[in-house]
Design an enzyme around this catalytic site. Structure first.
Site, PDB file in Angstrom:
ATOM      1  N   ARG A 102      37.374  25.365  45.707  1.00 39.98           N
ATOM      2  CA  ARG A 102      36.655  24.634  44.645  1.00 39.98           C
ATOM      3  C   ARG A 102      36.931  23.126  44.693  1.00 39.98           C
ATOM      4  NH1 ARG A 102      34.752  29.050  44.435  1.00 39.98           N
ATOM      5  NH2 ARG A 102      34.138  30.241  42.595  1.00 39.98           N
ATOM      6  N   SER A 137      32.207  30.276  36.016  1.00 39.76           N
ATOM      7  CA  SER A 137      33.634  30.332  35.677  1.00 39.76           C
ATOM      8  C   SER A 137      34.025  29.032  34.984  1.00 39.76           C
ATOM      9  CB  SER A 137      34.483  30.468  36.944  1.00 39.76           C
ATOM     10  OG  SER A 137      34.166  31.640  37.620  1.00 39.76           O
ATOM     11  N   GLU A 197      37.051  24.242  35.294  1.00 43.02           N
ATOM     12  CA  GLU A 197      36.281  24.095  36.533  1.00 43.02           C
ATOM     13  C   GLU A 197      35.105  23.131  36.386  1.00 43.02           C
ATOM     14  OE1 GLU A 197      33.312  26.564  38.403  1.00 43.02           O
ATOM     15  OE2 GLU A 197      34.909  27.464  39.582  1.00 43.02           O
TER      16      GLU A 197
HETATM   17  N1  EPU Z   1      39.146  40.440  35.254  1.00 38.76           N
HETATM   18  C1  EPU Z   1      39.519  41.072  34.094  1.00 38.76           C
HETATM   19  N2  EPU Z   1      38.882  40.736  32.936  1.00 38.76           N
HETATM   20  C2  EPU Z   1      37.903  39.801  32.889  1.00 38.76           C
HETATM   21  C3  EPU Z   1      37.528  39.141  34.076  1.00 38.76           C
HETATM   22  C4  EPU Z   1      38.169  39.475  35.253  1.00 38.76           C
HETATM   23  O1  EPU Z   1      40.393  41.924  34.096  1.00 38.76           O
HETATM   24  O2  EPU Z   1      37.384  39.559  31.802  1.00 38.76           O
HETATM   25  C5  EPU Z   1      39.760  40.843  36.506  1.00 38.76           C
HETATM   26  C6  EPU Z   1      38.752  41.616  37.355  1.00 38.76           C
HETATM   27  O3  EPU Z   1      38.747  42.985  37.052  1.00 38.76           O
HETATM   28  C7  EPU Z   1      39.241  41.351  38.749  1.00 38.76           C
HETATM   29  C8  EPU Z   1      39.833  39.949  38.656  1.00 38.76           C
HETATM   30  O4  EPU Z   1      40.086  39.707  37.278  1.00 38.76           O
HETATM   31  O5  EPU Z   1      40.249  42.267  39.102  1.00 38.76           O
HETATM   32  C9  EPU Z   1      38.930  38.887  39.231  1.00 38.76           C
HETATM   33  O6  EPU Z   1      37.653  38.926  38.595  1.00 38.76           O
HETATM   34  P1  EPU Z   1      36.276  38.680  39.404  1.00 38.76           P
HETATM   35  O7  EPU Z   1      36.284  39.492  40.652  1.00 38.76           O
HETATM   36  O8  EPU Z   1      35.146  38.853  38.459  1.00 38.76           O
HETATM   37  O9  EPU Z   1      36.362  37.208  39.931  1.00 38.76           O
HETATM   38  P2  EPU Z   1      36.939  35.875  39.292  1.00 38.76           P
HETATM   39  O10 EPU Z   1      38.221  35.531  39.961  1.00 38.76           O
HETATM   40  O11 EPU Z   1      36.954  36.009  37.814  1.00 38.76           O
HETATM   41  C10 EPU Z   1      35.802  34.343  41.091  1.00 38.76           C
HETATM   42  C11 EPU Z   1      34.994  33.082  41.083  1.00 38.76           C
HETATM   43  C12 EPU Z   1      33.550  33.366  40.739  1.00 38.76           C
HETATM   44  C13 EPU Z   1      32.976  34.332  41.764  1.00 38.76           C
HETATM   45  C14 EPU Z   1      33.841  35.606  41.757  1.00 38.76           C
HETATM   46  C15 EPU Z   1      33.435  36.587  42.832  1.00 38.76           C
HETATM   47  C16 EPU Z   1      36.522  31.284  40.493  1.00 38.76           C
HETATM   48  C17 EPU Z   1      36.963  30.335  39.430  1.00 38.76           C
HETATM   49  N3  EPU Z   1      35.561  32.138  40.142  1.00 38.76           N
HETATM   50  O12 EPU Z   1      35.802  34.821  39.744  1.00 38.76           O
HETATM   51  O13 EPU Z   1      32.833  32.129  40.840  1.00 38.76           O
HETATM   52  O14 EPU Z   1      31.634  34.665  41.474  1.00 38.76           O
HETATM   53  O15 EPU Z   1      35.234  35.270  42.003  1.00 38.76           O
HETATM   54  O16 EPU Z   1      33.810  36.089  44.082  1.00 38.76           O
HETATM   55  O17 EPU Z   1      37.036  31.240  41.608  1.00 38.76           O
HETATM   56  C18 EPU Z   1      32.134  30.239  39.554  1.00 38.76           C
HETATM   57  O18 EPU Z   1      32.915  29.564  40.210  1.00 38.76           O
HETATM   58  O19 EPU Z   1      31.411  29.724  38.662  1.00 38.76           O
HETATM   59  C19 EPU Z   1      32.060  31.683  39.783  1.00 38.76           C
HETATM   60  C20 EPU Z   1      31.318  32.494  39.021  1.00 38.76           C
END
Ligand code: EPU
Length: 342
Positions: free
Chosen positions: A165, A239, A335
């Site tokens: 990022r 995010s 972010e």
């Molecule tokens: N989780 C929870 N509760 C929640 C949200 C997430 O327990 O309310 C857990 C999920 O179950 C999972 C972990 O946290 O085990 C990670 O969640 P997720 O896979 O949804 O991904 P993220 O880390 O929350 C990142 C990116 C997203 C991208 C997704 C998929 C960042 C800041 N965000 O989200 O990017 O779509 O991975 O690759 O790195 C963005 O940057 O705007 C964005 C949407």
């Protein structure tokens, strides 16, 4: 004379959907127009915001000075050598439209980044990433307007210094370059990236073991829709916090206290913690305070229900940060960019 649009309504230029008014607004497609507009900005010492699709921005109600939107368009194949191609795209093109167009052209590499809101020109700034792929994986180079010299310059992948990022456009060279055209290295041979578990789970539920590019693209769109709100239906900026990267010792200590902590190995000796998991654990998922809240299906996404403001959203973000810091002793970084920064 530059034909500024005075007191322009930028509601359509911020995916959070705040009612925002810019003192002056201009859409540019020609370098000469940009050059003249920037001269006026400098002469009058106006604050300046360069805006793309506005999907990673938190805008306050009144934007003083000038706002410029780069609206360069077009998707062109520059070089086509056996199974590799270099494709150049205007910064003003819609990112998802571009990814969809590549799929139709049979050029691969960006399928996992389908449905990310925003413009092509904004994508390199924060090195957009999702489902195991980031922009840097297919990036070739870009053309940008250099505000120091007033000329278009070519910037290589190495010069962009992409990391999670981040890039020079957000850090060391912030404010210097205006991204004009972006070039990608793509392949006519499809090699799926199935490193993200949620994607493979979705595909195996569909009975797909060896997906085509189209199947991966569709799966990404479906998985996104399950977890992320569509800005036209519910205001959001994706995010709202970055996933913090912490030293291994800190990760181990946290894991001992919270055995179900979600984290991924990152650079040597470091772990990336799932901020969404921590915010969820701290009890914020689905929380609503008036016009703003935390998305009910993904705690990392803050949402705007309508008639709210950046001030309200940022107050909620601060409360979330304080709560995560208290419970996990981890500091979250926002972010999206906040403008004007107060
Ligand atoms: N989780 C929870 N509760 C929640 C949200 C997430 O327990 O309310 C857990 C999920 O179950 C999972 C972990 O946290 O085990 C990670 O969640 P997720 O896979 O949804 O991904 P993220 O880390 O929350 C990142 C990116 C997203 C991208 C997704 C998929 C960042 C800041 N965000 O989200 O990017 O779509 O991975 O690759 O790195 C963005 O940057 O705007 C964005 C949407």
């Amino acid at each position: 004379m530059v034909a500024w649009n005075r007191n322009a309504d930028l509601s359509a230029y911020n995916s959070l959907g705040f009612k925002v008014t810019a003192e002056r607004f201009l859409q540019v497609t020609e370098v000469g127009q940009l050059h003249d507009a920037l001269n006026e900005v400098v002469e009058n010492k106006w604050p300046l915001l360069i805006i793309g699709g506005g999907s990673n921005l938190v805008l306050h109600d009144e934007l003083p000075g000038a706002v410029i939107n780069v609206a360069t368009s077009g998707i062109n194949v520059l070089a086509d050598d056996e199974d590799q191609a270099i494709v150049e795209v205007g910064a003003g093109e819609n990112w998802h439209g571009f990814v969809s167009h590549l799929l139709e052209m049979g050029l691969h590499g960006l399928e996992n980044l389908a449905l990310i809101p925003g413009s092509v020109g904004a994508a390199p700034v924060q090195n957009i990433g999702a489902y195991g792929v980031e922009l840097a994986d297919c990036f070739h180079s870009l053309t940008a307007y250099d505000r120091e010299t007033g000329e278009l310059v070519q910037i290589s992948a190495e010069q962009c210094q992409f990391s999670y990022r981040n890039s020079i456009f957000k850090s060391s060279e912030k404010g210097r370059y205006i991204i004009w055209r972006v070039r990608f290295n793509l392949s006519s041979i499809f090699t799926p990236n199935l490193s993200y578990k949620g994607l493979t789970d979705y595909l195996s539920d569909q009975g797909v073991e060896h997906p085509t590019a189209h199947q991966v693209y569709t799966a990404v769109c479906e998985v996104r829709k399950q977890k992320l709100p569509v800005p036209s239906e519910l205001g959001n900026a994706g995010s709202f916090f970055e996933n913090p990267v912490v030293p291994e010792a800190q990760f181990q200590a946290l894991k001992a206290s919270f055995p179900d902590l979600v984290a991924y190995a990152d650079k040597p000796g470091h772990f990336k913690l799932a901020a969404g998991w921590m915010i969820d654990k701290a009890g914020w998922k689905g929380y609503r305070d008036g016009a703003v809240g935390v998305y009910e299906k993904q705690a990392l996404v803050l949402v705007h229900f309508g008639a709210g403001s950046a001030t309200e959203l940022l107050a909620l973000a601060d409360r979330i940060k304080a709560s995560v810091s208290e419970k996990f002793n981890v500091s979250l970084e926002m972010e999206p960019r906040i403008y004007p920064h107060r």
